[in-house]
Design a protein around this motif. Structure first.
Motif, PDB file in Angstrom:
ATOM      1  N   TYR A  26       8.436  55.955  -0.257  1.00  0.00           N
ATOM      2  CA  TYR A  26       8.919  55.770  -1.630  1.00  0.00           C
ATOM      3  C   TYR A  26       7.974  54.864  -2.417  1.00  0.00           C
ATOM      4  N   GLN A  27       7.980  55.041  -3.740  1.00  0.00           N
ATOM      5  CA  GLN A  27       7.249  54.150  -4.635  1.00  0.00           C
ATOM      6  C   GLN A  27       8.189  52.986  -4.943  1.00  0.00           C
ATOM      7  N   VAL A  28       7.892  51.808  -4.412  1.00  0.00           N
ATOM      8  CA  VAL A  28       8.825  50.682  -4.438  1.00  0.00           C
ATOM      9  C   VAL A  28       8.309  49.558  -5.322  1.00  0.00           C
ATOM     10  N   THR A  29       9.225  49.003  -6.131  1.00  0.00           N
ATOM     11  CA  THR A  29       8.984  47.796  -6.899  1.00  0.00           C
ATOM     12  C   THR A  29      10.053  46.795  -6.492  1.00  0.00           C
ATOM     13  N   VAL A  30       9.696  45.517  -6.435  1.00  0.00           N
ATOM     14  CA  VAL A  30      10.678  44.506  -6.069  1.00  0.00           C
ATOM     15  C   VAL A  30      10.752  43.444  -7.162  1.00  0.00           C
ATOM     16  N   THR A  31      11.918  42.815  -7.264  1.00  0.00           N
ATOM     17  CA  THR A  31      12.097  41.712  -8.188  1.00  0.00           C
ATOM     18  C   THR A  31      13.198  40.803  -7.664  1.00  0.00           C
ATOM     19  N   ASN A  32      13.171  39.571  -8.149  1.00  0.00           N
ATOM     20  CA  ASN A  32      14.224  38.628  -7.778  1.00  0.00           C
ATOM     21  C   ASN A  32      14.923  38.056  -9.003  1.00  0.00           C
ATOM     22  N   THR A  33      14.718  38.695 -10.157  1.00  0.00           N
ATOM     23  CA  THR A  33      15.352  38.188 -11.378  1.00  0.00           C
ATOM     24  C   THR A  33      16.028  39.317 -12.158  1.00  0.00           C
ATOM     25  N   ALA A  34      17.001  38.933 -12.965  1.00  0.00           N
ATOM     26  CA  ALA A  34      17.665  39.903 -13.834  1.00  0.00           C
ATOM     27  C   ALA A  34      16.665  40.451 -14.854  1.00  0.00           C
ATOM     28  N   ALA A  35      15.759  39.586 -15.335  1.00  0.00           N
ATOM     29  CA  ALA A  35      14.739  40.041 -16.294  1.00  0.00           C
ATOM     30  C   ALA A  35      13.838  41.100 -15.664  1.00  0.00           C
ATOM     31  N   GLY A  36      13.491  40.915 -14.399  1.00  0.00           N
ATOM     32  CA  GLY A  36      12.675  41.896 -13.691  1.00  0.00           C
ATOM     33  C   GLY A  36      13.371  43.235 -13.533  1.00  0.00           C
ATOM     34  N   VAL A  37      14.667  43.190 -13.309  1.00  0.00           N
ATOM     35  CA  VAL A  37      15.443  44.429 -13.205  1.00  0.00           C
ATOM     36  C   VAL A  37      15.426  45.157 -14.550  1.00  0.00           C
ATOM     37  N   LEU A  38      15.698  44.416 -15.613  1.00  0.00           N
ATOM     38  CA  LEU A  38      15.712  45.034 -16.947  1.00  0.00           C
ATOM     39  C   LEU A  38      14.343  45.612 -17.302  1.00  0.00           C
ATOM     40  N   TYR A  39      13.274  44.898 -16.980  1.00  0.00           N
ATOM     41  CA  TYR A  39      11.926  45.380 -17.252  1.00  0.00           C
ATOM     42  C   TYR A  39      11.672  46.712 -16.536  1.00  0.00           C
ATOM     43  N   GLY A  40      12.048  46.773 -15.268  1.00  0.00           N
ATOM     44  CA  GLY A  40      11.849  47.999 -14.497  1.00  0.00           C
ATOM     45  C   GLY A  40      12.634  49.175 -15.054  1.00  0.00           C
ATOM     46  N   ILE A  41      13.826  48.895 -15.549  1.00  0.00           N
ATOM     47  CA  ILE A  41      14.663  49.957 -16.110  1.00  0.00           C
ATOM     48  C   ILE A  41      14.124  50.402 -17.468  1.00  0.00           C
ATOM     49  N   LYS A  43      11.086  50.139 -18.644  1.00  0.00           N
ATOM     50  CA  LYS A  43       9.785  50.795 -18.490  1.00  0.00           C
ATOM     51  C   LYS A  43       9.894  52.119 -17.754  1.00  0.00           C
ATOM     52  N   LYS A  44      11.109  52.417 -17.285  1.00  0.00           N
ATOM     53  CA  LYS A  44      11.403  53.675 -16.586  1.00  0.00           C
ATOM     54  C   LYS A  44      10.556  53.852 -15.332  1.00  0.00           C
ATOM     55  N   THR A  45      10.239  52.725 -14.674  1.00  0.00           N
ATOM     56  CA  THR A  45       9.512  52.818 -13.414  1.00  0.00           C
ATOM     57  C   THR A  45      10.462  53.061 -12.254  1.00  0.00           C
ATOM     58  N   ILE A  64      25.366  45.263 -13.987  1.00  0.00           N
ATOM     59  CA  ILE A  64      25.430  46.724 -13.880  1.00  0.00           C
ATOM     60  C   ILE A  64      25.762  47.399 -15.215  1.00  0.00           C
ATOM     61  N   PRO A  65      26.771  46.927 -15.979  1.00  0.00           N
ATOM     62  CA  PRO A  65      27.036  47.589 -17.271  1.00  0.00           C
ATOM     63  C   PRO A  65      25.849  47.517 -18.238  1.00  0.00           C
ATOM     64  N   ILE A  66      25.100  46.429 -18.178  1.00  0.00           N
ATOM     65  CA  ILE A  66      23.921  46.295 -19.051  1.00  0.00           C
ATOM     66  C   ILE A  66      22.867  47.325 -18.639  1.00  0.00           C
ATOM     67  N   LEU A  67      22.657  47.464 -17.333  1.00  0.00           N
ATOM     68  CA  LEU A  67      21.676  48.440 -16.841  1.00  0.00           C
ATOM     69  C   LEU A  67      22.093  49.853 -17.219  1.00  0.00           C
ATOM     70  N   LYS A  68      23.387  50.138 -17.134  1.00  0.00           N
ATOM     71  CA  LYS A  68      23.881  51.473 -17.476  1.00  0.00           C
ATOM     72  C   LYS A  68      23.720  51.753 -18.975  1.00  0.00           C
ATOM     73  N   LYS A  69      23.803  50.694 -19.802  1.00  0.00           N
ATOM     74  CA  LYS A  69      23.575  50.893 -21.237  1.00  0.00           C
ATOM     75  C   LYS A  69      22.104  51.184 -21.511  1.00  0.00           C
ATOM     76  N   CYS A  70      21.217  50.616 -20.712  1.00  0.00           N
ATOM     77  CA  CYS A  70      19.778  50.874 -20.870  1.00  0.00           C
ATOM     78  C   CYS A  70      19.416  52.282 -20.412  1.00  0.00           C
ATOM     79  N   ASN A  71      20.073  52.744 -19.348  1.00  0.00           N
ATOM     80  CA  ASN A  71      19.795  54.080 -18.812  1.00  0.00           C
ATOM     81  C   ASN A  71      21.077  54.575 -18.140  1.00  0.00           C
ATOM     82  N   ARG A  72      21.804  55.413 -18.848  1.00  0.00           N
ATOM     83  CA  ARG A  72      23.101  55.852 -18.307  1.00  0.00           C
ATOM     84  C   ARG A  72      22.950  56.749 -17.091  1.00  0.00           C
ATOM     85  N   ASN A  73      21.768  57.301 -16.862  1.00  0.00           N
ATOM     86  CA  ASN A  73      21.527  58.146 -15.690  1.00  0.00           C
ATOM     87  C   ASN A  73      20.989  57.364 -14.488  1.00  0.00           C
ATOM     88  N   LEU A  74      20.877  56.064 -14.652  1.00  0.00           N
ATOM     89  CA  LEU A  74      20.362  55.225 -13.576  1.00  0.00           C
ATOM     90  C   LEU A  74      21.287  55.297 -12.361  1.00  0.00           C
TER      91      LEU A  74
END
Length: 133
Positions: A26-41, A43-45, A64-74
């Motif tokens: 798999y193509q894997v990205t890692v993060t340890n922050t909420a900002a990193g999660v939002l960035y990944g979502i 940027k659609k990586t 989770i609700p914030i991530l779903k608002k950024c990309n409902r298909n996530l």
């Protein structure tokens, strides 16, 4: 190739899951922050996210609700071993794909490996099995 984002504050757990899925191809990205999660979502990586229970000052059930608002298909897989049933229900209501137990020992990874495999099948194929990406 669709990406997998591993979001976990625990460095040992994050590295262990990253090694598992990198070795699986798999193509894997890692993060340890909420900002990193939002960035990944944003940027659609990442199309599939493995998320642990807490980031910075946020619980996963708040993020989770914030991530779903950024990309409902996530496709989100909550990885948590000890979480109150009420929070697991809340995460399910927010639209997680699966709740997996955090792998602790060698051999514990099979559930998580299968969940990620199913998540990528969902992301790359439509309901009739057609190829989407």
């Amino acid at each position: 190739m669709p990406g997998l984002l591993i979001a976990d504050e625990d460095v040992f757990s994050r590295k262990r899951m990253a090694d598992l899925f990198i070795n699986a191809g798999y193509q894997v990205t890692v993060t340890n922050t909420a900002a990193g999660v939002l960035y990944g979502i944003l940027k659609k990586t990442a199309q599939v996210v493995l998320i642990s229970t807490r980031f910075d000052e946020l619980l996963a059930t708040e993020l989770i609700p914030i991530l779903k608002k950024c990309n409902r298909n996530l496709t989100i897989i909550l990885v948590a071993s000890e979480l109150p049933l009420a929070l697991i229900r809340k995460a399910r209501n927010e639209g997680i794909f699966y709740h997996a137990l955090k792998p602790v020992r060698p051999g514990d990874e099979e559930e998580l490996r299968e969940a990620v495999k199913c998540a990528f099948e969902k992301v790359t194929h439509g309901p009739e099995g057609e190829w989407l990406q």
